[in-house]
Each structure stands twice: as structure tokens, then as C-alpha cells.
Design a protein around this motif. Sequence first.
Motif, PDB file in Angstrom:
ATOM      1  N   SER A  94      19.908   3.106  -5.228  1.00  0.00           N
ATOM      2  CA  SER A  94      19.743   2.006  -5.759  1.00  0.00           C
ATOM      3  C   SER A  94      19.978   2.075  -6.732  1.00  0.00           C
ATOM      4  O   SER A  94      20.428   1.089  -7.511  1.00  0.00           O
ATOM      5  CB  SER A  94      19.029   1.823  -4.669  1.00  0.00           C
ATOM      6  OG  SER A  94      18.984   1.147  -3.541  1.00  0.00           O
ATOM      7  N   THR A 154       9.713   0.206  -7.444  1.00  0.00           N
ATOM      8  CA  THR A 154      10.151  -0.704  -6.803  1.00  0.00           C
ATOM      9  C   THR A 154       8.765  -1.821  -5.289  1.00  0.00           C
ATOM     10  O   THR A 154       8.266  -0.181  -4.979  1.00  0.00           O
ATOM     11  CB  THR A 154      11.792  -0.924  -6.033  1.00  0.00           C
ATOM     12  OG1 THR A 154      11.058   0.504  -5.204  1.00  0.00           O
ATOM     13  CG2 THR A 154      12.203  -1.394  -6.889  1.00  0.00           C
ATOM     14  N   ASP A 168       9.667  -1.240  -2.161  1.00  0.00           N
ATOM     15  CA  ASP A 168      10.447   0.234  -1.123  1.00  0.00           C
ATOM     16  C   ASP A 168       9.781   1.127  -1.860  1.00  0.00           C
ATOM     17  O   ASP A 168       9.903   2.366  -0.752  1.00  0.00           O
ATOM     18  CB  ASP A 168      11.569  -0.545  -1.189  1.00  0.00           C
ATOM     19  CG  ASP A 168      12.783   0.151  -0.467  1.00  0.00           C
ATOM     20  OD1 ASP A 168      11.678   0.397   1.069  1.00  0.00           O
ATOM     21  OD2 ASP A 168      13.137   1.985  -0.715  1.00  0.00           O
ATOM     22  N   ALA A 185       5.996   1.541  -0.601  1.00  0.00           N
ATOM     23  CA  ALA A 185       5.582   1.719   0.293  1.00  0.00           C
ATOM     24  C   ALA A 185       6.236   3.342   1.317  1.00  0.00           C
ATOM     25  O   ALA A 185       5.334   4.071   1.592  1.00  0.00           O
ATOM     26  CB  ALA A 185       6.461   1.098   1.461  1.00  0.00           C
ATOM     27  N   LYS A 186       7.353   3.766   0.910  1.00  0.00           N
ATOM     28  CA  LYS A 186       8.125   4.714   1.040  1.00  0.00           C
ATOM     29  C   LYS A 186       6.934   6.817  -0.144  1.00  0.00           C
ATOM     30  O   LYS A 186       6.304   7.536   1.394  1.00  0.00           O
ATOM     31  CB  LYS A 186       9.161   5.490   0.370  1.00  0.00           C
ATOM     32  CG  LYS A 186       9.977   4.941   1.123  1.00  0.00           C
ATOM     33  CD  LYS A 186      11.507   5.327   0.794  1.00  0.00           C
ATOM     34  CE  LYS A 186      12.588   4.235   1.033  1.00  0.00           C
ATOM     35  NZ  LYS A 186      13.887   5.263   0.708  1.00  0.00           N
ATOM     36  N   THR A 219      11.808  10.345  -3.117  1.00  0.00           N
ATOM     37  CA  THR A 219      10.997  10.688  -3.017  1.00  0.00           C
ATOM     38  C   THR A 219       9.770  12.212  -2.767  1.00  0.00           C
ATOM     39  O   THR A 219       9.318  12.386  -2.275  1.00  0.00           O
ATOM     40  CB  THR A 219      10.756   9.860  -1.544  1.00  0.00           C
ATOM     41  OG1 THR A 219      12.033  10.796  -1.017  1.00  0.00           O
ATOM     42  CG2 THR A 219      10.527   8.434  -1.441  1.00  0.00           C
ATOM     43  N   THR A 230       1.536  -4.372   0.261  1.00  0.00           N
ATOM     44  CA  THR A 230       1.913  -3.490  -1.194  1.00  0.00           C
ATOM     45  C   THR A 230       1.032  -3.643  -1.129  1.00  0.00           C
ATOM     46  O   THR A 230       0.630  -2.398  -1.889  1.00  0.00           O
ATOM     47  CB  THR A 230       2.776  -4.516  -2.352  1.00  0.00           C
ATOM     48  OG1 THR A 230       4.685  -5.159  -1.709  1.00  0.00           O
ATOM     49  CG2 THR A 230       2.892  -4.105  -3.353  1.00  0.00           C
ATOM     50  N   ASN A 257      -0.187  -0.306   0.496  1.00  0.00           N
ATOM     51  CA  ASN A 257       0.011   0.598  -0.153  1.00  0.00           C
ATOM     52  C   ASN A 257      -0.676   1.527  -1.660  1.00  0.00           C
ATOM     53  O   ASN A 257      -0.743   2.219  -2.068  1.00  0.00           O
ATOM     54  CB  ASN A 257       1.596   0.500  -0.297  1.00  0.00           C
ATOM     55  CG  ASN A 257       2.142   0.522   1.064  1.00  0.00           C
ATOM     56  OD1 ASN A 257       1.917   1.354   2.076  1.00  0.00           O
ATOM     57  ND2 ASN A 257       3.571  -0.394   0.396  1.00  0.00           N
TER      58      ASN A 257
END
Length: 402
Positions: free
Chosen positions: A43, A90, A92, A95-96, A107, A133, A136
Motif C-alpha cells: 500500500s 497506520t 492496520d 493491529a497486525k 510484518t 487502536t 493495540n
Amino acid sequence: MSSGPRPRVVLGVAGGIAAYKACELLRRLTESGHEVRVVPTESALHFVGAATWSALSGQPVATGVWDAVHEVPHVRIGQSADVVVVAPATADLLAKAAHGLADDLLTNTLLTARCPVVFAPAMHTEMWEHPATVDNVATLRRRGAIVIEPAVGRLTGKDTGKGRLPDPEQIFQVVRRAVARGVTAPDLVGRHVVVSAGGTREPLDPVRFLGNRSSGKQGYALARTAIARGARVTLIEANTGLPDPAGADVVHVGTAVDLREAVTKAAEDADCVVMAAAVADFRPANRVGGKIKKTDAEPEPIALAKNPDILAEISGDRARAGQVVVGFAAETDDVLANGRAKLARKGCDLLVVNRVGEELTFGTDVNEAVILAADGTETPVPHGPKEDLAEVVWDLVVSRFG
């Protein structure tokens, strides 16, 4: 930089509009002697292409675990890093990372890294404040990652709020301190610290004030090093003109009375308060509404009134049990004798005593001090960068936490 091995940095870039700002962070890292490998997500390449990252870093760029598979990049990149920084991070990506997902090279790298890891989040305010978030971020911090608080400012479109990527120079400072500390676990994770910095100004009339030479550089060094050690930092800033450190909640004040109000409020849930600001002892008893005009007559004497003793107040009325209070003493003569007397008078746990004067300590990037403790111990800190003194202060603070 020294002639030793170049620090190895992995710069992870997630898919947010702030990805273009990571180019400036990359430039600062490479120009300061770091060897940087950029690992963008797929991305992220929609915002800045692989050719740009490769040209700026001088290193190959890949996003998938199947690129150059014989080199096992999904393991080797993280294993060999001295620090991993993700900017922007981000919602996302956070979270990962928090849940241990590994569906791309970045990751995977985060899972194999055994070095300090820094996340610089950037997202809309609603996403940053969402309970998912928040959880996380708390998980990552609990595991020892440094998650910088995002800045407040203009976001995409017309939106404004908390979620803006901090200034690349300030992210660089956090990364630099993380590299300097090495694999040492962030020992201020879960702690809230309050730092005051700068010098108060007491208005005499609309254009004049009583002030001092404090630049705020030592307070900012304390804030930056605390952030790099995982703390949540509230910085009470008085007239410094310095850019806000990445990750700090900054409160701007002017006078001693303003500073007292801000520090008292911030200290309510703080584990430590460090009063590094140079607070004016006196203020004009009467502020003149208009500019005082120069005439042929001799000026009237200026009557002074005492300002509140913020350090003594904070020390004498701790907002919570176990709170550590640190003061600073700027002296011009009989430095240690005056410092010991001040320590007894103020009632703080630690007092950083240094000699000051024109072109000495104030306004410079270096400092030299002796840290006096209420238990009678004394810790000399030799002449060196103000960050070095800050690290010693936090070492002593951490040792006093119950």
C-alpha cells in the motif's frame, strides 16, 4: 559519527498519505551515518514508489517474502537491525503488529527484530481514538515497543486533530536515542512523566518583561530521552521557540503562575515531575497597561512580588503516592553548598545542580552537573551532551520507583 560500524536501521513505511514524509526521515538517517533498509508495504508504494526508496537509501527495496528468497529476507532483515522504525504506522499496521500477523515483509521483520522498535502512528483522529487502536497501542507498549504519540494538526482533506505524523526531525531524535540505548528494554513504559522546560517571562508592560537565559534545551532533552524509554510525556514549555518533541503532549505557558497551574494539573496522575524550567523568583508587583515611556526623569523603581515556589509545592504535596520529584538548581558560586541547601529546603527527591552563566549551560547543547539525592548520595555527570545528563536523571528516577 564514529569510525565504527554504521548503525543499521530498518525503515518500515505503511500505506498512509504521510508516507511521503518518511523520505525526509530517511534523508536525516542516511546523512547522519546510518545504514538504512526501507521496507514498505504494498500500500505504501501507492504513495511513494520503490525507485524513490532505493535511490534515497542506496539499498534494494522489496515488499514480499518471496523476493530474493535465497537470502531469507523475512528473517535476516529484522535479525540484523539495530533499530526498526515504522513511519507512518497506520491503524492496520499497528493491529497486525499487536496480534503478531505476518503477511508481508514488514510484518515478518517486526516479528524477527530483537532490537528497539519505534512506531510513529499517523491516521485520522477517530481511528487513533478507537478502542481497538487504543488496545493495540497498549499491547505494543507493554511488550516494550516505543509508540510515539501522533501530533495534532491538519490531516487529510479539511480535517484537523490528533493523528498527524510528527515532524521527521523529531522522529529522528527518538530513533537516535533508541539506537544509543541499544537493546535495553524501555524502562519507563506505563509511566507518565511531566517535564517543565524553558524560562518564564513576567510582564512589566505590554512590550517588556523580566526573564532569564534558559533555552529549554535540557528540558527538551529530558522529554526526548523519556519518550525513547517508553514514557508518556507531558512537556510544559515556557518561551523556548523549540519545535515540539515527537510523542510529547506539549502545553505552552508564559509566566510562573501559568507554569504552576499547568504543572499542578499534569502532576495529578504523574509518576514523576521534573522541574527543569527556570522559573522567575519574582514578578513586577504592578503590570503597567501601556508602554512605559522614556523621559528625561529617572525611572520609577520597579516593585517586585514573589512568585510561587512550584518545586517546593509539588514536593510537599505529592499528587500520588510514590511520585518522584526532580528539581534543577542553577548556581553561579558555591554551587554544591547552595545546591545541598536548596535540596533540603525544597524537599524534592533529586536535585540537578549546575554552574550557569553567560555562554555557560544556558543556550548550549552541553551540560555538566552533580545530581544530589535526598538520601545523601551524589552523582557527578561529566561535561557532555544534554541527552547524556538526561539519561542519568532517568536512571536515578527509575531506581526510585517502587
